[in-house]
Design an enzyme around this catalytic site. Structure first.
Site, PDB file in Angstrom:
ATOM      1  N   ASP A 122      44.833  39.878  38.398  1.00  0.00           N
ATOM      2  CA  ASP A 122      44.582  40.309  39.768  1.00  0.00           C
ATOM      3  C   ASP A 122      45.159  39.270  40.722  1.00  0.00           C
ATOM      4  O   ASP A 122      45.992  38.461  40.323  1.00  0.00           O
ATOM      5  CB  ASP A 122      43.083  40.573  40.011  1.00  0.00           C
ATOM      6  CG  ASP A 122      42.213  39.330  39.823  1.00  0.00           C
ATOM      7  OD1 ASP A 122      42.756  38.211  39.758  1.00  0.00           O
ATOM      8  OD2 ASP A 122      40.976  39.476  39.734  1.00  0.00           O
ATOM      9  N   SER A 166      35.172  31.587  38.721  1.00  0.00           N
ATOM     10  CA  SER A 166      35.478  32.912  38.176  1.00  0.00           C
ATOM     11  C   SER A 166      36.470  32.889  37.026  1.00  0.00           C
ATOM     12  O   SER A 166      36.540  33.844  36.251  1.00  0.00           O
ATOM     13  CB  SER A 166      36.013  33.825  39.283  1.00  0.00           C
ATOM     14  OG  SER A 166      37.138  33.239  39.926  1.00  0.00           O
ATOM     15  N   HIS A 188      43.523  35.663  39.222  1.00  0.00           N
ATOM     16  CA  HIS A 188      43.187  35.276  37.848  1.00  0.00           C
ATOM     17  C   HIS A 188      44.263  35.661  36.838  1.00  0.00           C
ATOM     18  O   HIS A 188      44.915  36.699  36.981  1.00  0.00           O
ATOM     19  CB  HIS A 188      41.865  35.940  37.435  1.00  0.00           C
ATOM     20  CG  HIS A 188      40.753  35.682  38.401  1.00  0.00           C
ATOM     21  ND1 HIS A 188      40.354  36.620  39.338  1.00  0.00           N
ATOM     22  CD2 HIS A 188      39.959  34.600  38.571  1.00  0.00           C
ATOM     23  CE1 HIS A 188      39.370  36.110  40.059  1.00  0.00           C
ATOM     24  NE2 HIS A 188      39.103  34.882  39.614  1.00  0.00           N
TER      25      HIS A 188
END
Length: 370
Positions: A332, A42, A335
């Site tokens: 977040d 991600s 990340h």
């Protein structure tokens, strides 16, 4: 002396070409690599999980709040490391492999295969649903390779692959969504920390050698950042106030040390190829230890989230994020922000040997490949 007159039409064409090149998102000069192919999780996913049956998605606001075009599947408020790196290299934003339009001429500048929740091990991330593991991402590249074969002859394809850049950003989920989840995975019961790091490196090496056998010669291999310092881990209560979770960072270091040694081994045994280690751990650690030097003021909580450290619940649809996003290290629970990604991309591109070993990406462009 003869006076030369330049036709107005020619002047118009020249000016038009300059305007198009400068204003285009794609290229401002000849790209330093013909293409960039990205595999990862991600941190660098730019939309593949939009097309998968997965809980790991970010194609909703406020993700992409600072990205031109809004939410795209990037797990960030704006650009990823790959977006910034592509700009430095003169390449366009890479298309996501799973997008149906990623075919034909659209693959010539590279493709992004990264998938949120993916790991080096196939089982990693299964708690979050479907994802492309590293082995699947390599298989997905082979699908792209068949398309490339239809667009260039064998000699041209060989040179193209040898000069292209491969970036692999993986390993974090093999800890966060595997080894550190004993209620869901058995890995921490079956392997000591050292044995698990060996397992990861063995699987990782196998896939890199597969990519090498397919024709790639230039690899950028960033290590894992200090996972014990991300907001998600700080919410566990396992860290003293103002500190990171020590044992999690120690786990990560075991993998990173082996990755650095692997780079030496690969370079020694594969002449004509270049493998570069990216010191993500060191770069992020420096940012966290000296945030003011980089323009940050918030290092221990997320910009978007809820609960302790704004990270007990990660960024949910239409949750209101912080306003001063460039002051935050973390977007977040997991990340980094766009501001951090920009720093990491520049370190990868022009960094010193402490950032990139044995050379940086800019220096790789001048490295011979066969």
């Amino acid at each position: 002396m003869v006076k030369m007159e330049v036709p107005c039409l020619l002047i118009f064409k020249i000016v038009f070409m300059v305007v198009v090149v400068v204003s285009s998102n794609a290229v401002v000069a000849t790209p330093e690599f013909p293409a960039m192919f990205v595999m990862g999780d991600s941190i660098v996913d730019d939309g593949n999980n939009n097309y998968l049956n997965s809980l790991a998605k970010s194609n909703f606001m406020p993700y992409g709040i600072d990205f031109n075009g809004g939410p795209s599947g990037r797990f960030c408020n704006g650009k990823t490391i790959i977006d910034f790196l592509g700009e430095l290299l003169g390449l366009p934003y890479l298309p996501a492999f799973a997008d149906s339009s990623t075919t034909g001429g659209n693959v010539l500048r590279g493709v992004n295969y990264a998938s949120a929740a993916a790991g080096i091990l196939d089982e990693t991330g299964r708690n979050l649903g479907d994802r492309y593991s590293l082995s699947q991402q390599v298989q997905n590249f082979e699908s792209t390779l068949n398309q490339l074969r239809s667009q260039m002859d064998e000699n041209s394809l060989s040179q193209y692959l040898a000069k292209s850049l491969v970036v692999i950003v993986l390993g974090s989920n093999d800890y966060i969504n595997n080894y550190l989840m004993p209620s869901f995975y058995t890995s921490s019961y079956l392997y000591t920390p050292n044995d698990y790091a060996d397992l990861l490196i063995n699987h990782y090496t196998r896939q890199i050698l597969t990519l090498h056998s397919l024709g790639f010669r230039k690899f950028f291999l960033p290590d894992i950042g200090p996972l014990g310092c991300i907001p998600n881990q700080l919410t566990t209560g396992l860290a003293p106030p103002g500190k990171c979770v020590f044992f999690v960072n120690e786990l990560v270091k075991m993998f990173n040390t082996r990755l650095r040694s692997l780079v030496d081994h690969l370079n020694a045994n594969h002449p004509g190829a270049i493998f570069v280690h990216g010191n993500t751990y060191g770069a992020l650690n420096d940012i966290l230890n000296s945030p003011i030097n980089y323009g940050f003021s918030v290092t221990n909580r997320a910009c978007c989230g809820m609960g302790m450290n704004q990270a007990q619940t990660t960024c949910l649809p239409f949750l209101v994020p912080c306003v001063d996003r460039d002051q935050y290290v973390f977007w977040d629970a997991f990340h980094p922000t766009q501001a951090v990604n920009k720093i990491l991309a520049h370190k990868a591109y022009t960094g010193s040997r402490s950032d990139c070993y044995p050379m940086n990406i800019q220096q790789m462009t001048n490295s011979p490949s066969t």
